[in-house]
Design an enzyme around this catalytic site. Structure first.
Site, PDB file in Angstrom:
ATOM      1  CE  LYS A  79      50.092   4.711  32.887  1.00  0.00           C
ATOM      2  NZ  LYS A  79      50.771   5.379  32.087  1.00  0.00           N
ATOM      3  CB  SER A 154      48.437   6.568  29.880  1.00  0.00           C
ATOM      4  OG  SER A 154      49.871   6.255  29.910  1.00  0.00           O
ATOM      5  CB  SER A 178      51.661   8.908  29.169  1.00  0.00           C
ATOM      6  OG  SER A 178      51.607   8.707  28.404  1.00  0.00           O
TER       7      SER A 178
HETATM    8  N1  GLN Z   1      49.531  10.079  23.937  1.00  0.00           N
HETATM    9  C1  GLN Z   1      50.556   9.334  23.860  1.00  0.00           C
HETATM   10  C2  GLN Z   1      49.916   8.016  23.134  1.00  0.00           C
HETATM   11  O1  GLN Z   1      48.750   8.053  23.318  1.00  0.00           O
HETATM   12  C3  GLN Z   1      51.317   8.822  25.224  1.00  0.00           C
HETATM   13  C4  GLN Z   1      50.993   7.220  25.806  1.00  0.00           C
HETATM   14  C5  GLN Z   1      51.971   7.482  26.538  1.00  0.00           C
HETATM   15  O2  GLN Z   1      52.677   7.641  26.991  1.00  0.00           O
HETATM   16  N2  GLN Z   1      51.856   6.038  27.011  1.00  0.00           N
HETATM   17  O3  GLN Z   1      50.497   7.471  22.796  1.00  0.00           O
END
Ligand code: GLN
Length: 488
Positions: A79, A154, A178
């Site tokens: 990532k 994400s 994410s």
């Molecule tokens: N969807 C969540 C957010 O937007 C989690 C994102 C994540 O785990 N990096 O913060």
């Protein structure tokens, strides 16, 4: 034979490499060609064949010399929230476009030392803020199961790459879901370990008290191989990394599920969960009962509060973490400005996308004088209560199961740019994140539009082995993790 290399999981590929049935170089060539062929998915943000092939040759040399490291020569991609010396690191943001880190993140270094060959960097929501990968400054990622849909976020590029067989395994990060949510949306397996298991050194910080790295792959067994190499203390570089010795999680995979108590929180089946998701989760739970597990009804009464609590705490930490992007030390700097303050303003206005700006504003607001007690402190108190709810639940069960998300992957643009629609869909992943618990997603069926559905398993602290074991047993009895999207 090499035409089938992308069908092999990490464990099988590692065995073939060690048996010299295929070389790391051939393997790398195969995957490099494949990711070029499927570039329209948008999964990769950076590749560098020279680097990849040099690492593959080094792995081949280690194999030839009899090195027995288990992951030698197996390809991986990261990532783009992990910094890397050999590839650019953007965190999905214009702010870091063209940025080169002078060092590798600890997780990247550990997997490289284990002999894994890096294919490149994977697309993600900007600074890991998002649930659909649509917040990336470098364009969306398409879901291999339906290119008109999002891959989740994400870690959307990570999940899409595994689902499309562009890499046998990848890294992701999970702050509020994410790893689990994109794994669910793309029909793959992913695990977020207990907070502190993996070092955060070199992970571009979003919300430091929540951020955690983990592997994503097709199976729990493959995740166990990577997780074993990723975890371990890093006391000089991440003061929150746990002082626990590295563990071989593949050892946890044997044994039966007889008598395992699976807690099913009633709040995870509330209104808003679509019928297709509910049906897939129900049949997965029935499968677990057939495997000898016992289903226990539990309650996590503060589930709903996890959304407002997370969306106060995460932006608060983000607003502080992102203050480092000021145009001075690294990353983007505005070309024209009148004075220092103007330089800060223009740089940040140009470098950050809308969602990141929104969070910086929310975070700054809840931390400001007069609002700190009303919002931030309240959120911290409820965070503690949410963690307590889990401890009460774990007195009744060994692990917790439920949906990862209320629906299958939605259409690109389907939330119409409404951030609240994204936030609400995080409801089932946020509670475990706030408590710092390990959680995973494994594919257990298909729903609307033939899209994959993931089952979430949440364990108590340090119970990654138990989670991987439960997922592995399910995968030995089913083949959802082996299904692949058409065209891949
Ligand atoms: N969807 C969540 C957010 O937007 C989690 C994102 C994540 O785990 N990096 O913060």
């Amino acid at each position: 034979m090499s035409a089938d290399l992308h069908d092999l999981g990490v464990a099988e590929l590692a065995r073939k490499l060690r048996a010299k049935e295929v070389s790391a170089t051939e393997t790398a060539q195969h995957f490099v060609a494949r990711s070029r062929e499927h570039a329209t998915l948008g999964a990769f943000l950076a590749t560098n064949e020279e680097v990849t092939f040099a690492q593959a040759r080094a792995a081949d040399a280690r194999i030839a010399a009899g090195d027995a490291a288990p992951l030698l020569g197996v390809p991986v991609a990261h990532k783009d929230i992990f910094v890397t010396r050999d590839f650019p690191s953007t965190a999905g943001s214009r702010m870091l476009e063209g940025y080169r880190s002078p060092f590798d993140a600890t997780v990247v270094r550990k997997l490289a030392e284990a002999g894994m060959v890096t294919l490149g960097k994977l697309n993600c929501d900007e600074f890991a803020m998002g649930s659909s990968n649509e917040n990336s400054a470098f364009g969306p990622v398409r879901n291999p199961w339906d290119p008109a849909r999002v891959p989740g976020g994400s870690s959307g590029g990570s999940a899409a790459a595994v689902a499309a067989r562009l890499a046998p395994a990848v890294t992701g990060t999970d702050t509020g879901g994410s790893i689990r949510q994109p794994a669910s949306f793309c029909g793959i397996t992913g695990i977020k370990p207990t907070y502190g298991r993996a070092s955060r050194y070199g992970m571009v910080a979003f919300a430091s008290s929540l951020d955690q790295a983990g592997p994503m792959a097709r199976s729990a067994e493959d995740c166990a191989w990577l997780l074993s190499a990723m975890c371990g203390p890093d006391p000089d570089r991440d003061s929150t990394s746990l002082d626990l010795p590295a563990e071989d999680f593949t050892r946890a995979l044997g044994g039966s599920l007889e008598g395992l108590r699976i807690g099913v929180p009633k709040e995870f089946f509330a209104e808003g969960v679509t019928a297709d998701v509910r049906a897939a989760i129900d049949s997965a739970l029935a499968q677990y009962e057939q495997l000898g597990a016992k289903r226990v009804e539990i309650s996590l009464p503060r589930t709903e509060l996890a959304i407002p609590v997370y969306y106060v705490i995460a932006p608060a930490e983000a607003s502080s973490n992102l203050s480092r992007f000021d145009g001075v030390k690294f990353g983007h700097r505005a070309a024209k400005y009148a004075d220092l303050l103007d330089m800060y303003k223009k740089t940040r206005a140009e470098g950050f996308g809308d969602e990141v700006k929104r969070r910086i504003m929310i975070g700054t607001y809840v931390l400001s004088h007069g609002y700190y007690d009303a919002y931030y402190l309240q959120a911290q108190k409820i965070r503690r209560l949410i963690a307590d709810d889990f401890q009460a639940a774990f007195r009744q069960c060994d692990l917790i199961a439920g949906p990862v998300a209320p629906s299958v992957a939605w259409k690109l643009g389907g939330h119409g740019g409404d951030p609240l629609a994204d936030y609400l869909a995080d409801i089932f992943t946020l509670p475990g994140s706030l408590a710092g618990l390990p959680g995973m997603s494994l594919p257990v069926g298909f729903g609307e539009g033939g899209m994959p559905v993931g089952l979430q398993l949440i364990g108590n602290y340090f119970q990654e082995g138990r989670l991987l074991h439960a997922a592995h047993r399910f995968q030995q009895a089913t083949d959802f993790h082996l299904r692949r999207p058409g065209g891949f």
